[in-house]
Design an enzyme around this catalytic site. Structure first.
Site, PDB file in Angstrom:
ATOM      1  N   CYS A 138       0.837  -1.202   0.000  1.00  0.00           N
ATOM      2  CA  CYS A 138       0.000   0.000   0.000  1.00  0.00           C
ATOM      3  C   CYS A 138       0.870   1.249   0.000  1.00  0.00           C
ATOM      4  CB  CYS A 138      -0.937   0.007   1.210  1.00  0.00           C
ATOM      5  SG  CYS A 138      -2.047   1.432   1.268  1.00  0.00           S
ATOM      6  N   CYS A 141      -0.534   4.079   2.126  1.00  0.00           N
ATOM      7  CA  CYS A 141      -0.359   3.884   3.570  1.00  0.00           C
ATOM      8  C   CYS A 141       1.084   4.160   4.000  1.00  0.00           C
ATOM      9  CB  CYS A 141      -0.714   2.450   3.959  1.00  0.00           C
ATOM     10  SG  CYS A 141      -2.320   1.863   3.388  1.00  0.00           S
ATOM     11  N   ASP A 142       2.050   3.685   3.225  1.00  0.00           N
ATOM     12  CA  ASP A 142       3.425   3.617   3.703  1.00  0.00           C
ATOM     13  C   ASP A 142       4.419   4.494   2.946  1.00  0.00           C
ATOM     14  OD1 ASP A 142       2.544   1.728   5.536  1.00  0.00           O
ATOM     15  OD2 ASP A 142       2.943   0.053   4.184  1.00  0.00           O
TER      16      ASP A 142
END
Length: 328
Positions: A138, A141-142
């Protein structure tokens, strides 16, 4: 031993942010929900090290800790958790029937499907060992954690192009690795990626090993045609080869799209009246903990209102007088 079914007004299947938020709202509405949490419980947050984009945690929070806090919050208001997997459902009649592997059968007036989706991985032992330590599925997300690093992303579809473009906001360079000679992405997404000065391509190539002991330090790439390998030094590997919704048990019970995602109408309602869906089980676009939590809230409110409407309809039905007893 006879399987005596337990009854609940609401049964929630799944215990990621969607299921746990649904449980919180249902519990606060005095519906006494039962959450069939799955094994392992907690969804993809369990394999997420640092979560820095969930509101309310300015210093970030570990994924498992966030799951634990959400679960304890729902339990505080009366949600009951069953750590088991649903093995069979029957939504053809009311109340709905859900069978589990070891905890018996449950009957429900309403059901919320919040089983999430699982990222597809390359299947490499080194990939799993470094998951959360430079390996991610992701970018949204990261990506922030990889500022100033060179990165690699595996995939050839629109998702891979989108994530590669997003990662250019943080990385010094992004290499897209795809096992075929041609990308599957739409033409416009290919062009956007090809025209970006920070993006390059390794086509007809595949990652065979992730390098590094404590964190990702590179990937070993093999050319499919020649079988020759070389090492590409990168500080992170993103896998963007798709997701599989965890909805197999609901196939034939509710309407699914060709990829297996639950089809919803009016936000969270499925094809079966009284069955609702939340989170990545139906959302193949956003796939964020906060968006999953939002739809968990929506599904719970929809279920609560549906139950109230149903109870009102039953209460409004005229009571037919009992027939007079026959004369003696």
């Amino acid at each position: 031993m006879t399987d005596v079914a337990r009854h609940a007004k609401v049964v929630i299947v799944g215990s990621g942010p969607a299921g746990l938020t649904a449980a919180l709202y249902a519990a606060r509405a005095a519906l006494k929900p039962i959450v069939i949490a799955g094994v392992p419980a907690g969804g993809q947050l369990l394999i997420t090290t640092d979560v820095e984009n969930f509101p309310g945690f300015p210093d970030g929070i570990k994924g498992p800790e966030l799951v634990d806090r959400m679960r304890r919050q729902a339990a505080r208001f009366g949600a009951e958790f069953v750590d088991d997997n649903v093995t069979h459902v029957d939504f053809r009649s009311h109340p709905f029937v859900l069978k589990t592997g070891s905890q018996g059968t449950f009957h429900a007036d309403a059901v919320i499907i919040a089983t999430g989706a699982n990222a597809r991985w390359l299947g490499l032992p080194t990939e799993q060992r470094l998951l959360g330590h430079g390996v991610s599925a992701c970018a949204t997300c990261d990506g922030f954690f990889f500022r100033g690093k060179e990165l690699a992303i595996v995939g050839g579809g629109d998702t891979a192009m989108e994530e590669a473009l997003f990662l250019t906001n943080f990385a010094t360079h992004v290499t897209i690795i795809h096992r075929r000679k041609h990308l599957r992405a739409s033409w416009i997404m290919q062009e956007r990626a090809r025209c970006h000065p920070k993006i390059s391509f390794l086509l007809d190539s595949e990652v065979v090993e992730v390098l590094g002991k404590e964190k990702v330090e590179g990937v070993r790439v093999r050319h499919v045609a020649t079988q020759e390998t070389h090492d590409l030094p990168v500080g992170g590997l993103f896998v963007a080869i798709g997701y599989d919704p965890a909805t197999q048990v609901f196939r034939g019970a509710v309407e699914l799209d060709p990829a297996g995602y639950v089809i919803v109408h009016d936000d969270t309602r499925t094809s079966v009246e009284g069955v609702f869906a939340a989170g990545d089980a139906h959302d193949h676009r956003y796939r964020q903990a906060v968006s999953a939590a939002g739809t968990g809230c929506m599904a719970s409110i929809d279920a609560e209102r549906w139950l109230a409407e149903r109870e009102s309809e039953v209460a409004a039905r005229p009571v037919r007088p009992s027939p007079a007893p026959p004369p003696r």
